[in-house]
Motif scaffolding. Structure first.
Motif, PDB file in Angstrom:
ATOM      1  N   UNK A 210      11.128   8.415  -5.698  1.00 44.11           N
ATOM      2  CA  UNK A 210      11.743   8.422  -4.372  1.00 44.11           C
ATOM      3  C   UNK A 210      10.800   7.677  -3.425  1.00 44.11           C
ATOM      4  N   UNK A 211      11.356   6.804  -2.600  1.00 51.21           N
ATOM      5  CA  UNK A 211      10.515   5.979  -1.736  1.00 51.21           C
ATOM      6  C   UNK A 211      10.784   6.301  -0.269  1.00 51.21           C
TER       7      UNK A 211
ATOM      8  N   UNK B 203       0.862  -1.195   0.000  1.00 53.40           N
ATOM      9  CA  UNK B 203       0.000   0.000   0.000  1.00 53.40           C
ATOM     10  C   UNK B 203       0.894   1.240   0.000  1.00 53.40           C
ATOM     11  N   UNK B 204       0.653   2.138  -0.964  1.00 61.31           N
ATOM     12  CA  UNK B 204       1.444   3.378  -1.037  1.00 61.31           C
ATOM     13  C   UNK B 204       0.532   4.602  -1.078  1.00 61.31           C
ATOM     14  N   UNK B 205       1.077   5.710  -0.594  1.00 57.01           N
ATOM     15  CA  UNK B 205       0.418   7.001  -0.792  1.00 57.01           C
ATOM     16  C   UNK B 205       1.430   7.919  -1.473  1.00 57.01           C
ATOM     17  N   UNK B 206       0.990   9.102  -1.883  1.00 51.19           N
ATOM     18  CA  UNK B 206       1.842  10.007  -2.659  1.00 51.19           C
ATOM     19  C   UNK B 206       2.128  11.276  -1.863  1.00 51.19           C
ATOM     20  N   UNK B 207       3.402  11.689  -1.883  1.00 48.36           N
ATOM     21  CA  UNK B 207       3.797  12.933  -1.221  1.00 48.36           C
ATOM     22  C   UNK B 207       4.659  13.698  -2.201  1.00 48.36           C
TER      23      UNK B 207
ATOM     24  N   UNK C  54       5.140   6.967  -0.422  1.00 49.83           N
ATOM     25  CA  UNK C  54       5.356   6.474   0.940  1.00 49.83           C
ATOM     26  C   UNK C  54       4.764   5.066   1.027  1.00 49.83           C
ATOM     27  N   UNK C  55       5.565   4.111   1.442  1.00 50.66           N
ATOM     28  CA  UNK C  55       5.044   2.748   1.631  1.00 50.66           C
ATOM     29  C   UNK C  55       4.393   2.687   3.002  1.00 50.66           C
ATOM     30  N   UNK C  56       3.067   2.463   2.992  1.00 53.21           N
ATOM     31  CA  UNK C  56       2.321   2.373   4.246  1.00 53.21           C
ATOM     32  C   UNK C  56       2.298   0.929   4.736  1.00 53.21           C
TER      33      UNK C  56
END
Ligand code: AMP
Ligand code: MG
Length: 337
Positions: A208-209, A182-186, A191-193
């Motif tokens: 970029x992670x 699960x990822x979100x975007x910044x 961002x790996x949640x």
């Protein structure tokens, strides 16, 4: 009241039957490449409420919405960043969930009151057919009773959901074995949640992670976490699980000293000949460990284990997902040798 639970195959006729149930607001156990899901029409709040009731899932834990065609992404999400399209092109269909601002059409119960929604496109053929035949996007968390190990076989779904849901589609064992990344975007970063089969290493070729710290750290009581599922104890067999971090030699020496009634070692496999206490192997490679982890945790209950000493997995690649799930099964109890 108990209802009878049909075990269906993946023939077109049986998938049509399951799709009919979904279209009528019922919930159905569905195979995916990650774990079995408990599916409902994502747009139908009354259907989605049945998922929470059947699982005993906390109301603040959002569901992932599954689509079969990328064109449908924009029906459910808005303000989608360019990088999301790029990642979808690369990793969909597959085990990657993207958290995006949600459109009104997604009811609050599906997103657990958040203004975002997690969306993914599974690559399992039966899942894709079921989504297409139902004509709906399907909200689907793992098809286990909340807190217990996720199901990777139809028999696991039956064990947890028999009498609670009208049908389970049996698509065999789930090849990945752990839930989606699960990822979100910044900005331009992701961002790996929650780690999964799509690894941080793979994602970092595209963006970029940032790895959320709750992947490997327990949330404090009442602390706000970005991925609500991360704050619950999870994936737990009845036994007490302890992770043991050390070399093969140190691990084997530790378990032989701590063996006894109800004690079981959870080893990789290659050290089997040298393990002096009862054991279950969960695999030598990270991929094998991911595929076997949940079935092994269920098996430990089957043999009545009370204390399990699990050999610490490598946290590289999909191993980070294995470590993340095992940490939660262990309530973050790690012995470092
Ligand atoms: P499950 O389907 O049981 O694996 O649970 C899905 C998990 O995905 C949840 O526990 C959340 O941690 C995560 N998730 C789903 N939707 C969102 C969202 N909108 N924001 C953050 N995390 C989410
Ligand atoms: Mg789950």
């Amino acid at each position: 009241m108990d209802i009878s639970t049909k075990l269906l195959g993946t023939s077109e006729e049986e998938l049509r039957y399951a799709a009919g149930l979904l279209a009528r607001g019922e919930i159905v156990g569905m195979p995916t490449e990650t774990v079995y899901g408990l599916a409902a029409d994502a747009e139908n709040p009354r259907a989605v409420e049945k998922i929470f009731a059947a699982k005993g899932r906390p109301q603040d834990n959002p569901l992932i919405v599954h689509i079969a065609d990328i064109e449908r992404l924009e029906e459910y999400a808005h303000s989608i960043p360019v990088i999301a399209y790029r990642l979808a092109e690369k990793f969909w269909p597959g085990p990657l969930t993207m958290v995006l601002p949600k459109k009104e059409i997604i009811p609050d119960v599906t997103s657990a009151g958040l203004n975002t929604v997690g969306i993914r496109m599974p690559c399992h053929e039966a899942a894709r057919s079921l989504i297409r035949l139902s004509g709906k996007a399907l909200a689907a968390p793992s098809a286990n009773i909340s807190g217990s190990p996720s199901p990777t076989e139809a028999a696991h779904v039956m064990a947890d959901m028999r009498g609670r849901i009208p049908a389970v589609v049996d698509g065999g064992s789930c090849p990945v074995g752990v839930e989606s990344t699960v990822i979100s975007f910044e900005g331009d970063a992701v961002r790996i949640l929650r780690p999964g089969f799509v690894s941080a290493e793979e994602l970092s070729e595209w963006a970029e992670v940032i790895c959320d710290r709750h992947i490997t750290e327990a949330a404090a009581e009442g602390e706000k976490v970005l991925s609500p599922g991360m704050k619950y104890k999870h994936y737990s067999p009845k036994a007490n699980v302890t992770i043991v971090d050390g070399s093969e030699e140190q691990y084997l020496e530790f378990v032989s000293r701590h063996g006894g009634n109800g004690v079981c070692a959870m080893i990789f496999g290659s050290e089997a000949d040298k393990c002096m206490i009862p054991y279950i192997a969960y695999g030598d490679t990270s991929e094998e460990q991911a595929a076997n982890l949940f079935a092994v945790l269920r098996k430990l209950d089957g043999i009545g284990a009370e204390q399990v000493y699990a050999r610490m997995p490598s946290p590289q690649g999909v191993g980070l997902a294995v470590y993340n799930r095992l940490l939660r099964a262990a309530g973050f109890e790690v012995v470092r040798l």
